[in-house]
Design an enzyme around this catalytic site. Structure first.
Site, PDB file in Angstrom:
ATOM      1  N   TRP A 133       0.825  -1.207   0.000  1.00  0.00           N
ATOM      2  CA  TRP A 133       0.000   0.000   0.000  1.00  0.00           C
ATOM      3  C   TRP A 133       0.858   1.256   0.000  1.00  0.00           C
ATOM      4  O   TRP A 133       0.498   2.261  -0.632  1.00  0.00           O
ATOM      5  CB  TRP A 133      -0.961  -0.027   1.191  1.00  0.00           C
TER       6      TRP A 133
ATOM      7  N   ASP B 218      -1.872   6.404   6.590  1.00  0.00           N
ATOM      8  CA  ASP B 218      -2.943   5.533   6.149  1.00  0.00           C
ATOM      9  C   ASP B 218      -3.196   4.547   7.284  1.00  0.00           C
ATOM     10  O   ASP B 218      -2.386   3.670   7.561  1.00  0.00           O
ATOM     11  CB  ASP B 218      -2.505   4.801   4.876  1.00  0.00           C
TER      12      ASP B 218
ATOM     13  N   LYS C 231     -12.635  -2.131   7.454  1.00  0.00           N
ATOM     14  CA  LYS C 231     -11.890  -3.032   8.338  1.00  0.00           C
ATOM     15  C   LYS C 231     -12.463  -2.964   9.756  1.00  0.00           C
ATOM     16  O   LYS C 231     -12.949  -3.941  10.278  1.00  0.00           O
ATOM     17  CB  LYS C 231     -10.404  -2.656   8.389  1.00  0.00           C
TER      18      LYS C 231
END
Length: 362
Positions: A103, A173, A197
């Site tokens: 990511w 993030d 999540k």
């Protein structure tokens, strides 16, 4: 009702059963309106209360200081990869990225379209098994910002401490571990997280942004991609994902009812420990990808020494009701994602299954 699956999906992931049941009851008629939340106008008083309560709950749970805005956006973390440099990185300007997995690789690639991002540090050489040590990090005072990924779903690593960047804005993030442990929001200029999540269903992206950072925004960014556009309008500039925000608010209510972040943290530690202990006590039958000091409480990545046996493990686990244990397609192996809503009972059942599988196949 059919027994619920042992859901270890990496995202979209498990939601609290109590939240799903409440949403089911309110689905057709929300609080006597004669409409579903999905049918309410986003300009209505009924929806406005849902929206503002979600913001208020998040501020309370994370102890977000007054000098921050909470925004509900769309596009997931992936849009933030480009929206951040679009707003805060000018042509020729540098920004530092700490590389800990796929990511952060995607994030820096987008930043290359706008300025000159560079690697402050990277753990790629050891297959992203670790988080770089704070002592390895050197910052350039001229950097527009420093970016990191707090938890790495694919490799199963997580920051235990965050770097001190001084006057350089720190951006994180936190898609896969926000709300799973206490954080000092004041250390960051901007935090972003896809909801799917720990916060709710997919479709909502939470952005927590310091107000002084808004003043540094590039004026030539498109209207819809400016943070100030959404900050000025309480994230109601256009139609927001109303049902997703309603669900997010109910998940936050559930966290409050559990006892807040401290209780959630304790439960997460207990859930992760029972699985990590099974791995560590297997005498090499199972082995973890992440080094112990970098292990994630949210994504437990592990392998078996024999590839055919690994396939057998995943097949039999699925037959036994365990969902989502396959590792990410880019790395393979196994992964158990133990987000907030995954109950301890599911983790205990997985630990027992792993032990029984080892006994039968040793």
């Amino acid at each position: 009702m059919k027994q619920r699956a042992y859901n270890f999906n990496a995202g979209p992931s498990a939601l609290p059963l109590a939240v799903l049941e409440k949403a089911q009851k309110e689905f057709v008629d929300f609080q006597g309106t004669g409409m579903s939340v999905m049918e309410l106008s986003h300009r209505s008083a009924a929806y406005e209360e849902v929206h503002n309560q979600a913001i208020s709950r998040l501020k309370s749970l994370l102890s977000i200081p007054d000098q921050y805005e909470v925004l509900f956006l769309q596009g997931g973390a992936s849009l933030q990869f480009s929206m951040i440099p679009m707003n805060f990185l000018s042509a020729g300007q540098q920004a530092g990225y700490i590389m800990t997995g796929s990511w952060s690789e995607k994030a820096i690639k987008e930043a290359e379209l706008f300025g000159k991002p560079y690697h402050i540090a990277s753990s790629k050489k050891n297959q992203y098994r670790t988080i770089p040590a704070l002592s390895e990090l050197t910052f350039n005072e001229q950097d527009a910002y420093v970016h990191l990924t707090s938890n790495n779903t694919i490799y199963g690593t997580q920051w235990k401490e965050f770097p001190e960047t001084g006057n350089i804005p720190l951006i994180a993030d936190m898609s896969s571990d926000i709300l799973s442990r206490p954080i000092d929001v004041s250390r960051f200029a901007l935090i972003y997280a896809g909801a799917q999540k720990n916060l709710g269903p997919s479709g909502v992206t939470v952005v927590i942004i310091r107000k002084d950072l808004l003043e540094k925004e590039n004026s030539d960014a498109p209207t819809m991609l400016k943070y100030s556009t959404h900050a000025k309008t309480n994230s109601l500039f256009h139609t927001p994902p109303t049902f997703g925000i309603y669900m997010l608010g109910e998940v936050l209510r559930w966290v409050e009812e559990q006892g807040g972040i401290d209780v959630i943290t304790q439960k997460n530690e207990e859930k992760a420990k029972i699985i990590y202990d099974t791995i560590d006590q297997s005498h090499g039958f199972y082995y973890g990808h992440a080094e112990k000091d970098s292990r994630s409480l949210m994504n437990i990545t592990f392998r078996l020494n024999d590839e055919d046996l690994e396939k057998k493990f995943l097949t039999e686990a699925k037959e036994a009701g365990f969902v989502g244990l396959n590792g990410h397609r880019s790395v393979g192996g196994c992964r158990a994602s133990t987000y907030n809503a995954v109950p301890f009972e599911a983790c205990k059942a997985l630990s027992e299954f792993m032990g029984e599988f080892q006994q039968k196949n040793s």
